[in-house]
Design a protein around this motif. Structure first.
Motif, PDB file in Angstrom:
ATOM      1  N   LEU A  37       0.950  -1.128   0.022  1.00 14.95           N
ATOM      2  CA  LEU A  37      -0.152   0.066   0.066  1.00 14.95           C
ATOM      3  C   LEU A  37       0.941   1.375  -0.006  1.00 14.95           C
ATOM      4  N   PRO A  38       0.517   2.282  -0.513  1.00 16.92           N
ATOM      5  CA  PRO A  38       1.362   3.570  -0.525  1.00 16.92           C
ATOM      6  C   PRO A  38       1.295   4.123   0.973  1.00 16.92           C
ATOM      7  N   ALA A  39       2.153   4.779   1.356  1.00 23.02           N
ATOM      8  CA  ALA A  39       2.353   5.430   2.667  1.00 23.02           C
ATOM      9  C   ALA A  39       1.217   6.397   2.892  1.00 23.02           C
ATOM     10  N   SER A  40       0.837   6.964   1.843  1.00 20.00           N
ATOM     11  CA  SER A  40      -0.220   7.996   2.219  1.00 20.00           C
ATOM     12  C   SER A  40      -1.431   7.476   2.533  1.00 20.00           C
ATOM     13  N   PHE A  41      -1.884   6.020   2.392  1.00 19.58           N
ATOM     14  CA  PHE A  41      -2.858   5.023   2.835  1.00 19.58           C
ATOM     15  C   PHE A  41      -2.995   5.375   3.978  1.00 19.58           C
ATOM     16  N   MET A  42      -1.934   5.605   4.823  1.00 16.35           N
ATOM     17  CA  MET A  42      -1.875   5.766   6.388  1.00 16.35           C
ATOM     18  C   MET A  42      -2.512   6.929   7.006  1.00 16.35           C
ATOM     19  N   LYS A  43      -2.584   7.986   6.155  1.00 18.43           N
ATOM     20  CA  LYS A  43      -3.040   9.136   6.618  1.00 18.43           C
ATOM     21  C   LYS A  43      -4.866   9.167   6.562  1.00 18.43           C
ATOM     22  N   LEU A  44      -5.219   8.283   6.017  1.00 24.40           N
ATOM     23  CA  LEU A  44      -6.745   7.928   5.814  1.00 24.40           C
ATOM     24  C   LEU A  44      -7.089   7.389   7.258  1.00 24.40           C
ATOM     25  N   ARG A  45      -8.665   8.085   7.606  1.00 28.89           N
ATOM     26  CA  ARG A  45      -9.197   7.705   8.818  1.00 28.89           C
ATOM     27  C   ARG A  45     -10.450   7.060   8.550  1.00 28.89           C
ATOM     28  N   LEU A  46     -10.548   5.725   8.546  1.00 31.87           N
ATOM     29  CA  LEU A  46     -11.605   5.195   7.846  1.00 31.87           C
ATOM     30  C   LEU A  46     -12.648   4.461   8.890  1.00 31.87           C
ATOM     31  N   ASP A  47     -13.834   4.289   8.436  1.00 32.07           N
ATOM     32  CA  ASP A  47     -14.642   3.420   9.255  1.00 32.07           C
ATOM     33  C   ASP A  47     -14.651   1.912   9.118  1.00 32.07           C
TER      34      ASP A  47
END
Ligand SMILES: [Zn+2]
Length: 450
Positions: free
Chosen positions: A318-328
């Motif tokens: 996964l790209p590093a920026s995926f970890m910026k998401l705040r998901l349900d």
């Protein structure tokens, strides 16, 4: 002579027809719209009825059987489904004011003296509403309206007051409208199992559409015209033959503002365009059962995203920026993620960037807009290939690639395991822009994710 006669006649008819058209076109006697009748007397007694508008037909005309036509017998008649025979309000000396500030949104209010009521018009066709108010104004000014065919104020037919169709579901080819048009009032349209190869261009004219479901067809491309649907919030294209989701579709401002849900599951997409990250109002993104190996590196820009599901693709990291998401919720089951223990740093150098890279880094950092009109194509491509370091800066070749194992529970409250063993750890790929960032990462690779 006998041969030319019919032609001459035909021409005269044509001219007559045009004059009649011109005279009658601006006058609309019947208006189909939503109406809320507000009683002003209630407001003065501090009682306010909750506004509830119903579909109605408003007409301007004379009462039938009134003998010789006189101007003072003009009425506005309001017919609704509950009151098909209609309520008649005299026009002369009975209209206090007509509010037309929002006429271009299909809204207007007619304030009556007796009874103390406001007729609040909404959801009217703008041109028809303007024409209707035009007739009303002429009636108020006492102009002679004999040349206009006024309504006979007969009770409205059921068809005229029935609510316009807003929802249409077509699930067989037999029901597909070939000879007649889709109702312009549609807000939700589903066309499935119709083996549609291209999206019917008539659909793009349905300006009120908010939900469009074209799942289970054979659609291959999504044309740019889809952006004509300025209110579209849900677009479902599952189970089609789409191979490329066009970048130009994502750059349309209307879709960037309105689109909340995009379902591209069960297609043949190998790569989502970088530009999909411009659809910043997306809340729900689905692309299960495709052939994707990577996600766009800037996916973290989709800050409204709450649900993402990408089962059964070919994702390896996964790209590093995926970890910026705040998901349900996140569901990435059935991908072929790389197996790593803690973290890996691949070969690369962060010593001295080239001059081109220095320039490109500052263009990206200062968010200078660029396009193929300003820059050579290969420079545009170069700028597009920017990688973002976790420190926020951008880098290009002068960078170090790292992969680190991260638990998906850090980004989402509901996580579906990524494999049959129930694991929730995934490899995340990122880039580091400078010796300082590399050192920070080596000291504590997990600190970055907090
Ligand atoms: Zn950095």
């Amino acid at each position: 002579m006998t041969r030319t006669m019919p032609i001459a006649k035909h021409v005269i008819y044509d001219i007559l027809w045009v004059t009649v058209e011109k005279a009658e076109a601006p006058y609309i006697m019947r208006l189909s719209c939503d109406v809320d009748c507000v009683n002003r007397a209630l407001a003065t007694h501090n009682l306010k009825k909750a506004g509830k508008s119903s579909h109605a037909q408003l007409s301007i005309g004379r009462k039938p059987g009134n003998g010789p036509l006189k101007e003072n017998t003009l009425y506005i008649m309001l017919c609704t489904a509950k009151d098909r025979n209609g309520t008649k309000y005299p026009i002369k000396d009975n209209i206090m004011q007509v509010f037309t500030k929002f006429v271009s949104e299909g809204k207007a209010t007619i304030r009556l003296k007796q009874p103390e009521q406001d007729i609040c018009i909404s959801k009217a066709d703008v041109i028809q509403l303007k024409s209707f108010l035009n007739v009303l104004r002429q009636a108020l000014q006492g102009k002679n309206l004999d040349s206009i065919t006024l309504s006979s104020l007969a009770p409205a037919s059921a068809k005229n007051i029935e609510k316009p169709k807003t929802n249409l579901v077509i699930t067989t080819k037999r029901d597909y409208p070939l000879t007649k048009n889709f109702p312009m009032s549609l807000e939700s349209l589903q066309v499935s199992e119709c083996r549609m190869k291209r999206i019917d261009s008539r659909i793009f004219n349905l300006r009120n559409l908010t939900r469009l479901d074209l799942s289970n067809n054979s659609i291959e491309i999504i044309p740019d015209e889809i952006s004509k649907l300025q209110n579209l919030s849900e677009l479902k294209l599952a189970h089609n033959n789409i191979t490329i989701f066009s970048p130009s579709v994502c750059l349309k401002e209307s879709l960037q503002k309105s689109l909340n849900l995009l379902d591209l599951s069960n297609n043949k997409i190998q790569k989502l365009p970088l530009q999909i990250c411009e659809l910043v109002n997306l809340v729900n993104l689905k692309f299960d059962n495709n052939e994707m190996e990577v996600l766009p590196p800037t996916i973290g820009r989709l800050h409204r995203l709450q649900f993402i599901s990408a089962c059964n693709n070919k994702l390896r990291t996964l790209p590093a920026s995926f970890m910026k998401l705040r998901l349900d919720s996140v569901d990435l089951f059935g991908n072929s993620f790389d197996v790593i223990e803690n973290y890996q740093i691949s070969a690369g150098s962060v010593d001295v960037p080239t001059l081109v890279e220095c320039a490109a880094r500052s263009i990206k950092k200062s968010r200078v807009p660029y396009s193929e009109e300003d820059l050579h194509l290969h420079l545009c491509r170069y700028l597009d290939s920017a990688r973002q370091c976790w420190c926020g800066n951008y880098c290009f070749q002068c960078s170090v690639r790292y992969t680190s194992k991260v638990d998906l529970r850090r980004v989402a409250s509901t996580v579906t395991a990524v494999d049959v063993q129930g694991g929730t750890g995934v490899p995340v790929e990122g880039f580091l822009c400078s010796p300082q960032c590399l050192k920070k990462f080596q000291n504590n690779p997990n600190a970055y994710w907090k």
